[in-house]
Scaffold this active site. Structure first.
Site, PDB file in Angstrom:
ATOM      1  N   LEU A 212       3.813  -2.597   3.698  1.00  0.00           N
ATOM      2  CA  LEU A 212       3.736  -3.853   2.956  1.00  0.00           C
ATOM      3  C   LEU A 212       3.219  -4.926   3.899  1.00  0.00           C
ATOM      4  CD1 LEU A 212       6.307  -5.365   0.497  1.00  0.00           C
ATOM      5  CD2 LEU A 212       5.508  -6.715   2.446  1.00  0.00           C
TER       6      LEU A 212
ATOM      7  N   ASP B 265      -5.449  -1.493  -5.822  1.00  0.00           N
ATOM      8  CA  ASP B 265      -6.087  -1.778  -4.534  1.00  0.00           C
ATOM      9  C   ASP B 265      -7.597  -1.573  -4.620  1.00  0.00           C
ATOM     10  OD1 ASP B 265      -5.543   0.942  -4.927  1.00  0.00           O
ATOM     11  OD2 ASP B 265      -5.199   1.348  -2.805  1.00  0.00           O
ATOM     12  N   ARG B 266      -8.014  -0.534  -5.335  1.00  0.00           N
ATOM     13  CA  ARG B 266      -9.449  -0.282  -5.508  1.00  0.00           C
ATOM     14  C   ARG B 266     -10.099  -1.381  -6.347  1.00  0.00           C
ATOM     15  NH1 ARG B 266     -10.262   5.490  -7.865  1.00  0.00           N
ATOM     16  NH2 ARG B 266     -12.460   4.862  -7.676  1.00  0.00           N
TER      17      ARG B 266
ATOM     18  N   GLY C 172      -6.483   2.530  -9.371  1.00  0.00           N
ATOM     19  CA  GLY C 172      -5.547   1.883  -8.461  1.00  0.00           C
ATOM     20  C   GLY C 172      -5.865   0.404  -8.303  1.00  0.00           C
TER      21      GLY C 172
ATOM     22  N   TYR D 240     -13.826   2.784 -15.261  1.00  0.00           N
ATOM     23  CA  TYR D 240     -12.860   3.685 -15.884  1.00  0.00           C
ATOM     24  C   TYR D 240     -12.653   3.316 -17.358  1.00  0.00           C
ATOM     25  CZ  TYR D 240     -10.970   5.936 -11.628  1.00  0.00           C
ATOM     26  OH  TYR D 240     -10.791   6.684 -10.497  1.00  0.00           O
TER      27      TYR D 240
ATOM     28  N   THR E 161     -11.345  22.416  20.396  1.00  0.00           N
ATOM     29  CA  THR E 161     -10.688  22.326  19.085  1.00  0.00           C
ATOM     30  C   THR E 161     -10.225  20.918  18.730  1.00  0.00           C
ATOM     31  OG1 THR E 161     -10.038  24.651  19.086  1.00  0.00           O
ATOM     32  CG2 THR E 161      -8.755  23.163  17.703  1.00  0.00           C
TER      33      THR E 161
ATOM     34  N   GLY F 217       0.818  -1.201   0.000  1.00  0.00           N
ATOM     35  CA  GLY F 217       0.000   0.000   0.000  1.00  0.00           C
ATOM     36  C   GLY F 217       0.851   1.249   0.000  1.00  0.00           C
ATOM     37  N   ASN F 218       0.210   2.382   0.216  1.00  0.00           N
ATOM     38  CA  ASN F 218       0.940   3.646   0.258  1.00  0.00           C
ATOM     39  C   ASN F 218       1.838   3.761   1.479  1.00  0.00           C
ATOM     40  OD1 ASN F 218      -0.113   5.096  -2.123  1.00  0.00           O
ATOM     41  ND2 ASN F 218      -2.076   4.910  -1.082  1.00  0.00           N
TER      42      ASN F 218
END
Length: 226
Positions: A12, A88-89, A86, A79, A164, A8-9
């Site tokens: 591994l 992974d997708r 990607g 697509y 916050t 992945g980004n």
């Protein structure tokens, strides 16, 4: 036995696949005598991956690297330029089609980025969205807005914040959940949601009719190779 590799980004991951069971392992646990095939899903180059491929080649073990195609296992890719999707997708879509044959699903991979992909009736990928992952959302705000700060002791809650750090953490969760809500508005309120990735369990816990599947990319990798 198959060795599954998910690059992945951020990390591994390695796993063994046998008798429809996936077991995560570390690299030093790889016993090449038991491996007859290596299946790889990679979104980027990686030295550790190169080493694994070299080890497999030296031992004559078959290596298959998954690639996106216009159609795979009866599932069509939304697509037109399918190679831009990607891997992974694509694999989580194939996993959803395999696990829930003929059913529609919204697939959420919540990691470095949060991606949402829609599968209709188990055969048509309709496309999806990519937004920064929860950590990236928080970092992008705290790094550029001087008075916005985080607190690692603050958890993620599905409500409004009253300070916050809470407003930041809760807001990033709400943005991610809102993405799924929008997908359901477009494709059906009762569509099953499958979540994976580092924040997949968090999102799944706040979503009705959802399931967290830690090894969803790897399940897609196995389906790809069948």
């Amino acid at each position: 036995m198959k060795l599954l590799v998910d690059v992945g980004n951020t990390a591994l991951k390695l796993a063994l696949y046998k008798n429809d069971e996936i077991t995560f392992i570390s690299q030093h646990e790889v016993n090449w005598q038991d491996i007859n095939q290596v299946l790889i899903a990679s979104v980027r180059s990686n030295q550790q991956l190169d080493s694994l491929i070299s080890d497999a080649n030296e031992r004559g073990v078959e290596v298959i690297t998954a690639k996106v195609s216009a159609e795979q296992n009866g599932v069509s890719c939304a697509y037109q330029q399918f190679h831009n999707l990607g891997i992974d997708r694509w694999l989580v879509v194939l996993a959803a089609a395999h696990l829930y044959a003929g059913q529609s699903a919204i697939i959420v991979d919540a990691g470095t980025a949060t991606t949402v992909d829609v599968l209709v009736e188990g055969k048509t990928h309709q496309g999806g969205w990519i937004i920064p992952g929860i950590d990236l959302m928080m970092e992008s705000i705290t790094s550029r807005a001087e008075k916005v700060f985080a607190n690692e002791l603050v958890s993620f809650e599905n409500t409004v914040g009253i300070n916050t750090p809470e407003a930041l953490s809760y807001g990033c969760l709400a943005a991610s959940l809102g993405l799924v809500a929008q997908a359901r508005r477009l494709f059906g309120d009762n569509v099953r949601v499958l979540c994976t990735g580092g924040y997949g369990k968090l999102l799944s816990d706040h979503l009705e009719n959802s399931e967290f599947i830690e090894d969803l990319v790897l399940r897609g990798l196995v389906a790809y190779a069948k």
